[in-house]
Design a protein around this motif. Structure first.
Motif, short mmCIF file in Angstrom:
data_model
loop_
_atom_site.label_atom_id
_atom_site.label_comp_id
_atom_site.label_asym_id
_atom_site.label_seq_id
_atom_site.Cartn_x
_atom_site.Cartn_y
_atom_site.Cartn_z
N ALA A 130 0.55 6.92 -6.59
CA ALA A 130 -0.58 7.84 -6.77
C ALA A 130 -0.15 9.28 -6.53
N ILE A 131 0.63 9.52 -5.50
CA ILE A 131 1.10 10.87 -5.20
C ILE A 131 2.04 11.36 -6.29
N GLY A 132 2.86 10.44 -6.81
CA GLY A 132 3.78 10.82 -7.90
C GLY A 132 3.03 11.27 -9.13
N PHE A 133 1.94 10.54 -9.49
CA PHE A 133 1.15 10.96 -10.64
C PHE A 133 0.51 12.33 -10.39
N ALA A 134 0.01 12.53 -9.17
CA ALA A 134 -0.62 13.82 -8.86
C ALA A 134 0.38 14.96 -8.96
N VAL A 135 1.59 14.73 -8.47
CA VAL A 135 2.62 15.77 -8.52
C VAL A 135 3.03 16.05 -9.96
N SER A 136 3.17 15.00 -10.73
CA SER A 136 3.60 15.19 -12.12
C SER A 136 2.55 15.91 -12.96
N SER A 137 1.26 15.68 -12.63
CA SER A 137 0.20 16.35 -13.37
C SER A 137 -0.03 17.78 -12.88
N GLY A 138 0.46 18.09 -11.73
CA GLY A 138 0.35 19.43 -11.20
C GLY A 138 -0.97 19.72 -10.53
N PHE B 102 -4.36 17.89 -7.94
CA PHE B 102 -4.84 16.77 -7.12
C PHE B 102 -6.35 16.66 -7.33
N THR B 103 -6.76 15.74 -8.18
CA THR B 103 -8.16 15.60 -8.58
C THR B 103 -8.91 14.70 -7.60
N ARG B 104 -10.26 14.63 -7.85
CA ARG B 104 -11.07 13.76 -7.01
C ARG B 104 -10.73 12.29 -7.23
N TYR B 105 -10.21 11.96 -8.40
CA TYR B 105 -9.79 10.59 -8.64
C TYR B 105 -8.60 10.23 -7.75
N ASP B 106 -7.69 11.20 -7.63
CA ASP B 106 -6.54 10.98 -6.75
C ASP B 106 -6.99 10.84 -5.30
N LEU B 107 -7.97 11.66 -4.91
CA LEU B 107 -8.48 11.59 -3.54
C LEU B 107 -9.12 10.23 -3.26
N VAL C 227 0.84 -1.20 0.00
CA VAL C 227 0.00 0.00 0.00
C VAL C 227 0.87 1.25 0.00
N GLY C 228 1.97 1.20 0.71
CA GLY C 228 2.88 2.34 0.71
C GLY C 228 3.42 2.64 -0.68
N VAL C 229 3.76 1.57 -1.42
CA VAL C 229 4.26 1.75 -2.79
C VAL C 229 3.17 2.35 -3.67
N LEU C 230 1.93 1.83 -3.54
CA LEU C 230 0.82 2.34 -4.35
C LEU C 230 0.53 3.81 -4.02
N LEU C 231 0.60 4.16 -2.75
CA LEU C 231 0.39 5.56 -2.37
C LEU C 231 1.47 6.46 -2.97
#
Length: 409
Positions: A56-64, A66-71, A49-53
């Motif tokens: 997910a955070i890496g994708f959010a940071v790269s996209s600039g 934090f969407t509801r999908y990320d939440l 789960v830590g790796v998956l988190l």
């Protein structure tokens, strides 16, 4: 001698090998109870789960942003991590977040995650939670199939297949965990059985020491102390003969004890408890003769016919007679007279051993020793009663057992 339990038979122990054993386990209620993850699986789950988190955070940071999908993704992963501590809470969180994701976002990925999470639900939760999870998955699949085109052609079958595989994987994990718990419980049971057998062996050895060797050594000590004070040569010869015979009996009891400890047969004489063959009349007569040889006038009164009692009750009476006479010699060597009586009454048989002693005899030594404690236990198993206590001029041991109609030893 106390009865011993047979050693645990490995062939009788239940086993988990074979399809029949697995089917029995699957039908057992305990198997389907809610259970925690194994500590190793718990650690692996938290790491995953830590790796998956992190992803997910890496994708959010790269996209600039934090969407509801990320939440929803972060909340879903947190719910999955909760399976490490509270499976029921985690299952509710996962089902709730997945339902929200499917209904409000129309994402097929939420269905896939819900299908994969079925493995953790099947491994840890109660059956009704598993059924609820599967039903919810089916409802959401039907909903997204009819309301949107988020699933590609054949996507439903893929999600159903993944859910089935996840369920089987969870049940397999539950089987492994249950098998480990079973083996631990079986190992604990066997350890307790072995401890009980060891205690019983110790009791047997203690009984052998008390019933045989201690009695014979008491006779040796009594006559050895009395030997210098014997008034004539005949009395001295009686003491010497008793010392010799008792020493031989003690040696035979030691040989029997060693044989019992090694579980092998010896050519030596049998242990002391078999000397009177469990016959209380024979024991009373022989013990009366021992007291007379020790210089204690003794009256023996026994019936001429068989006693209407069970063999267990007769063995208990024999032990009490031996214990009483041994205590007289050990604790009341100045006894003036003694009596051993076996009285066959209506509905009961009574053994009475009493002595007349001018000196004070320690009550604790006579009434709380190992022999009397064990004799009370034995006679209580035959619904009998043993009373030992002081009289105005000595001590009395009175044991009563019920008679058995039509049973004569």
């Amino acid at each position: 001698m106390p009865e011993t339990r047979p050693a645990p038979d490995p062939a009788r122990a239940p086993t988990l090998a074979g399809g029949a054993s697995i089917r029995r386990m699957l039908r057992a209620r305990q198997f389907w109870e809610q259970r925690s993850l194994h500590p190793v699986a718990r650690l692996l789950l938290v790491l995953a789960v830590g790796v998956l988190l992190c992803i997910a955070i890496g994708f959010a940071v790269s996209s600039g942003e934090f969407t509801r999908y990320d939440l929803l993704a972060v909340a879903f992963y947190a719910g999955v991590a909760a399976f490490a501590w509270h499976p029921m809470t985690a299952a509710v969180i996962v089902m709730l977040i997945s339902s929200v994701g499917v209904v409000f976002t129309g994402s097929g990925g939420d269905l896939l995650e819900l299908a994969v999470a079925l493995s953790l639900v099947a491994a840890t939760c109660a059956p009704w939670v598993i059924v609820t999870h599967a039903v919810l998955l089916g409802v959401l699949i039907a909903y997204i199939t009819t309301s949107s085109s988020a699933l590609a052609a054949g996507g439903v079958y893929g999600i159903v297949g993944i859910a089935v595989i996840a369920f089987l994987g969870g049940v397999a994990f539950r089987l492994v965990a249950a098998r480990e718990a079973f083996l631990v419980a079986e190992r604990t049971r066997l350890a307790k059985d072995l401890e009980a057998i060891a205690r019983e062996s110790q009791e047997r050895i203690a009984d052998e020491l008390h019933d045989g060797i201690a009695h014979d050594l008491t006779l040796v000590l009594f006559h050895a102390r009395a030997l210098p004070r014997q008034p004539d040569e005949e009395a001295r010869q009686v003491s010497l003969s008793t010392i010799e015979q008792s020493a031989e009996n003690a040696l035979g009891s030691i040989q029997s004890l060693l044989s019992m400890m090694r579980d092998t047969a010896t050519d030596g004489p049998p242990a002391y408890p078999t000397r009177y063959e469990g016959k209380v009349v024979v024991a009373a007569t022989s013990l009366g003769a021992l007291l007379k040889d020790a210089g204690i006038p003794t009256r023996v009164k026994v019936p001429h016919s068989g006693l209407p009692i069970t063999p267990a009750a007769e063995r208990a009476l024999t032990e009490i007679a031996i214990e009483a006479v041994t205590n007289i010699l050990k604790h009341a060597p100045r006894t003036q007279s003694a009596a051993i009586e076996i009285l066959a009454r209506t509905g009961s048989v009574e053994l009475v051993v009493k002595n007349v002693s001018p000196s004070e005899t320690p009550a604790q030594a006579l009434s709380s020793g190992r022999g009397l404690h064990r004799a009370r236990q034995r006679i209580s198993e035959s619904a009998g009663v043993l009373v030992a206590g002081r009289t105005t001029d000595g001590w009395v041991f009175r044991a009563t057992v019920p008679a058995v109609a039509g049973h004569v030893n």
